[in-house]
Design an enzyme around this catalytic site. Structure first.
Site, PDB file in Angstrom:
ATOM      1  N   LYS A  26       0.768  -1.053   0.016  1.00 18.75           N
ATOM      2  CA  LYS A  26       0.116   0.029  -0.074  1.00 18.75           C
ATOM      3  C   LYS A  26       0.838   1.359   0.112  1.00 18.75           C
ATOM      4  O   LYS A  26       0.749   1.929  -0.884  1.00 18.75           O
ATOM      5  CB  LYS A  26      -0.758  -0.081   1.212  1.00 18.75           C
ATOM      6  CG  LYS A  26      -1.434   1.292   1.489  1.00 18.75           C
ATOM      7  CD  LYS A  26      -2.230   1.168   2.793  1.00 18.75           C
ATOM      8  CE  LYS A  26      -2.551   2.690   3.556  1.00 18.75           C
ATOM      9  NZ  LYS A  26      -1.684   3.543   4.038  1.00 18.75           N
ATOM     10  N   ASN A  27       1.819   1.400   0.980  1.00 21.49           N
ATOM     11  CA  ASN A  27       2.476   2.623   0.974  1.00 21.49           C
ATOM     12  C   ASN A  27       3.675   2.749  -0.111  1.00 21.49           C
ATOM     13  O   ASN A  27       3.881   3.806  -0.470  1.00 21.49           O
ATOM     14  CB  ASN A  27       3.205   2.620   2.478  1.00 21.49           C
ATOM     15  CG  ASN A  27       2.173   2.808   3.394  1.00 21.49           C
ATOM     16  OD1 ASN A  27       1.197   3.315   3.413  1.00 21.49           O
ATOM     17  ND2 ASN A  27       2.719   2.846   4.783  1.00 21.49           N
ATOM     18  N   ARG A  74      -4.283  10.028   3.444  1.00 19.50           N
ATOM     19  CA  ARG A  74      -3.293  10.783   3.949  1.00 19.50           C
ATOM     20  C   ARG A  74      -2.049  10.813   2.806  1.00 19.50           C
ATOM     21  O   ARG A  74      -1.721  11.973   2.250  1.00 19.50           O
ATOM     22  CB  ARG A  74      -2.357   9.793   4.779  1.00 19.50           C
ATOM     23  CG  ARG A  74      -1.199  10.633   5.448  1.00 19.50           C
ATOM     24  CD  ARG A  74      -1.892  11.462   6.396  1.00 19.50           C
ATOM     25  NE  ARG A  74      -0.996  12.562   6.687  1.00 19.50           N
ATOM     26  CZ  ARG A  74      -1.004  13.606   7.328  1.00 19.50           C
ATOM     27  NH1 ARG A  74      -2.626  13.925   7.514  1.00 19.50           N
ATOM     28  NH2 ARG A  74      -0.322  14.638   7.382  1.00 19.50           N
ATOM     29  N   ASP A 122       3.774   0.657  12.102  1.00 24.96           N
ATOM     30  CA  ASP A 122       2.425   0.245  11.541  1.00 24.96           C
ATOM     31  C   ASP A 122       2.351  -1.064  11.856  1.00 24.96           C
ATOM     32  O   ASP A 122       1.322  -1.747  11.525  1.00 24.96           O
ATOM     33  CB  ASP A 122       2.480   0.301   9.908  1.00 24.96           C
ATOM     34  CG  ASP A 122       2.327   1.693   9.572  1.00 24.96           C
ATOM     35  OD1 ASP A 122       2.110   2.867  10.364  1.00 24.96           O
ATOM     36  OD2 ASP A 122       2.278   2.059   8.422  1.00 24.96           O
TER      37      ASP A 122
HETATM   38  C1  UD1 Z   1       3.966   7.037   6.686  1.00 24.87           C
HETATM   39  C2  UD1 Z   1       3.167   5.867   6.395  1.00 24.87           C
HETATM   40  C3  UD1 Z   1       2.350   5.686   7.838  1.00 24.87           C
HETATM   41  C4  UD1 Z   1       3.566   5.187   8.591  1.00 24.87           C
HETATM   42  C5  UD1 Z   1       4.415   6.401   8.903  1.00 24.87           C
HETATM   43  C6  UD1 Z   1       5.756   6.089   9.834  1.00 24.87           C
HETATM   44  C7  UD1 Z   1       2.229   6.288   4.172  1.00 24.87           C
HETATM   45  C8  UD1 Z   1       1.157   6.515   3.144  1.00 24.87           C
HETATM   46  N1  UD1 Z   1       2.129   6.300   5.341  1.00 24.87           N
HETATM   47  O1  UD1 Z   1       3.240   8.255   7.178  1.00 24.87           O
HETATM   48  O2  UD1 Z   1       1.755   4.190   7.551  1.00 24.87           O
HETATM   49  O3  UD1 Z   1       2.854   5.084   9.859  1.00 24.87           O
HETATM   50  O4  UD1 Z   1       5.118   6.544   7.559  1.00 24.87           O
HETATM   51  O5  UD1 Z   1       6.387   5.096   9.484  1.00 24.87           O
HETATM   52  O6  UD1 Z   1       3.339   5.884   3.695  1.00 24.87           O
HETATM   53  N2  UD1 Z   1       6.696  14.717  10.638  1.00 24.87           N
HETATM   54  C9  UD1 Z   1       6.752  15.884  10.915  1.00 24.87           C
HETATM   55  N3  UD1 Z   1       6.786  17.009   9.988  1.00 24.87           N
HETATM   56  C10 UD1 Z   1       6.546  16.683   8.747  1.00 24.87           C
HETATM   57  C11 UD1 Z   1       6.178  15.123   8.398  1.00 24.87           C
HETATM   58  C12 UD1 Z   1       6.566  14.260   9.575  1.00 24.87           C
HETATM   59  O7  UD1 Z   1       7.275  16.490  12.240  1.00 24.87           O
HETATM   60  O8  UD1 Z   1       6.514  17.286   7.765  1.00 24.87           O
HETATM   61  C13 UD1 Z   1       6.814  13.666  11.877  1.00 24.87           C
HETATM   62  C14 UD1 Z   1       5.594  13.022  12.175  1.00 24.87           C
HETATM   63  O9  UD1 Z   1       4.597  13.924  13.159  1.00 24.87           O
HETATM   64  C15 UD1 Z   1       6.020  11.552  12.840  1.00 24.87           C
HETATM   65  C16 UD1 Z   1       7.337  11.475  12.066  1.00 24.87           C
HETATM   66  O10 UD1 Z   1       7.498  12.713  11.406  1.00 24.87           O
HETATM   67  O11 UD1 Z   1       6.248  11.899  14.046  1.00 24.87           O
HETATM   68  C17 UD1 Z   1       7.133  10.665  11.115  1.00 24.87           C
HETATM   69  O12 UD1 Z   1       6.140  10.928  10.327  1.00 24.87           O
HETATM   70  P1  UD1 Z   1       6.180  10.271   8.507  1.00 24.87           P
HETATM   71  O13 UD1 Z   1       7.347   9.364   8.312  1.00 24.87           O
HETATM   72  O14 UD1 Z   1       6.191  11.539   7.758  1.00 24.87           O
HETATM   73  O15 UD1 Z   1       4.515   9.575   8.439  1.00 24.87           O
HETATM   74  P2  UD1 Z   1       3.822   9.684   7.083  1.00 24.87           P
HETATM   75  O16 UD1 Z   1       4.679   9.719   5.878  1.00 24.87           O
HETATM   76  O17 UD1 Z   1       2.761  10.530   7.338  1.00 24.87           O
END
Ligand code: UD1
Length: 427
Positions: A22-23, A93, A306
């Site tokens: 999925k991701n 998302r 996850d």
């Molecule tokens: C992706 C996955 C999700 C998984 C997560 C962590 C997809 C579609 N989703 O989510 O299933 O749980 O990775 O493995 O691939 N953060 C910031 N600023 C930002 C972006 C993120 O501070 O601009 C922080 C978030 O709050 C979090 C951490 O970084 O604490 C990790 O987030 P991130 O890896 O970006 O998660 P997603 O990409 O949203």
């Protein structure tokens, strides 16, 4: 409205085939916009996040043709807009990957803030930091829509203050056709980052270092047609592995990359499971009682967040006391309230949950509060004594292809049941 009705206690056995990740697919489908020719994407999972991504592409003018259930051809040449449909974007998302793809393609994007699972604040400041470093300017949010423009995207160095999968993907997408070299430091290393890089390179991009914490992208002017097969889903595989353990079963989990499962395999072995690795399959067996252990979620190659709710169910049944520390999200223990309805003994304090193992879980009506929390409820229902009804299965079907059919083939007693609207309203 539909629910899953699970009669617990059946030991799972047999083989299950894991679908495409999925991701990975939710990053690769927007990436097709960057291409100058049609692309064929294979091993696409039949899940609602994929239908949403394909609907977004169609609404933007791309020609989307299903070749078979898991293969799709996308011709992005007819895309006529830099805008993403509001209602579609709100349901997932990964709709924010259209920002990076559209910026990379046409130098501007209008994309509503994304939806998706809620496990705390999910900021996008690092995505914006990356886009700005490449020369894009963002307008103040208007009606929840993010709007960015760039005259020319220029390669630059971007350091991610936190390891972020989403920001890494989005900056890669924006940088692929930018002028010059972009360097992403402290990049995410998840398997789907590598899969996206491989897809981009198959189209003629120049992306190096994916899978390490420094990714270098030299912009190219043209991306050509490609046929690409999505990698197997690490988390779907881990979920079936956990299901085998929870039911003291014997399951061959096929079409996986065992290397991607190492952190999950290590924890399940620590809990007493026997895991045999083959080239593209793992056999998971468990007969004795589950041992307690501690788990801390971390970015790849650490234990994936996850898989945290799924392992939580196993720890609720393990002898003794276990501790889970959530290292990524601020609020990813909402499933614990549901698990307690089934007799689990868990105390949550901020990012830590302490599990006092119980002898058995008992069936109860529970809710899938998000995608992986929903998978955890299914595992709990499979292991429990009695009937469990899982509500909110829309979340689960965002990420698990044919879950009822796959589990039925493994010997589970699970059915999708229809709940009339009136009954839902009166509940
Ligand atoms: C992706 C996955 C999700 C998984 C997560 C962590 C997809 C579609 N989703 O989510 O299933 O749980 O990775 O493995 O691939 N953060 C910031 N600023 C930002 C972006 C993120 O501070 O601009 C922080 C978030 O709050 C979090 C951490 O970084 O604490 C990790 O987030 P991130 O890896 O970006 O998660 P997603 O990409 O949203």
């Amino acid at each position: 409205m539909e629910k899953y009705r699970i009669c617990g206690g059946n030991r799972l056995s047999g083989a299950v085939d894991i679908s495409g990740a999925k991701n990975a697919v939710v990053a690769i489908l927007p990436a097709v916009i960057l291409c100058d020719e049609p692309c064929v994407i294979e091993n696409i999972p039949n899940i609602s996040d994929v239908s949403t991504s394909l609907n977004i592409l169609s609404a933007m003018g791309a020609k989307v043709r299903r070749i078979d259930r898991n293969t799709v051809e996308i011709d992005p040449r007819s895309v006529f807009t830099n805008e993403v449909d509001h209602a579609l974007a709100r349901t997932m998302r990964a709709s924010y990957y259209f920002i990076g793809a559209l910026l990379g393609k046409c130098g501007s994007a209008r994309v509503p803030l994304p939806g998706g699972c809620w496990f705390g604040v999910r900021p996008i400041d690092l995505h914006l930091k990356g886009f700005r470093a490449l020369g894009a300017q963002d307008l103040p949010l208007d009606q929840g829509v993010i709007e960015l423009h760039a005259d020319h995207l220029m390669g630059n160095s971007v350091y991610l203050d936190t390891v972020s999968v989403g920001a890494t993907v989005n900056i890669m997408l924006a940088a692929v056709r930018a002028r010059g070299m972009t360097i992403i430091e402290n990049a995410a290393k998840e398997p789907h980052i590598v899969d996206l890089a491989n897809f981009l390179n198959t189209m003629g991009a120049d992306v190096r270092g994916a899978g390490t914490d420094v990714i270098k992208i030299r912009g190219v002017q043209h991306l050509h047609s490609a046929t690409y097969s999505i990698i197997p889903d690490q988390i779907e595989a881990g979920t079936y592995m956990a299901m085998a353990v929870a039911t003291h079963g014997d399951v061959l989990v096929r079409n996986v990359i065992p290397k991607h499962l190492e952190s999950i395999t290590a924890k399940l072995e620590e809990m007493g499971a026997t895991i045999e690795e083959m080239d593209d399959a793992v056999r998971v067996r468990c007969s004795g009682p589950l041992h307690h252990c501690n788990v801390k979620t971390m970015p790849h190659p650490g234990f994936p967040t996850d898989m945290q709710p799924q392992i939580g169910v196993l720890l609720s049944l393990a002898e003794g006391t276990s501790v889970i520390t959530e290292g990524i999200w601020e609020n990813r223990f909402r499933y614990v309230d549901e698990l307690r309805r089934m007799g689990a003994e868990v105390q949550v304090d901020g990012k830590t949950a302490v599990f006092q193992g119980v002898k058995e879980l008992v069936g109860a009506p529970v809710e899938a509060v998000d995608l992986r929390a929903g998978a955890a409820m299914v595992i709990a229902g499979l292991a429990a004594n009695g009937i469990t009804e899982v509500d909110g299965i829309g979340y689960i079907e965002r990420g698990y292809e044919d879950i009822v059919e796959k589990l039925t083939r493994l010997g589970a007693d699970i059915r999708r049941i229809y709940v009339p609207e009136a009954q839902v309203r009166n509940a």
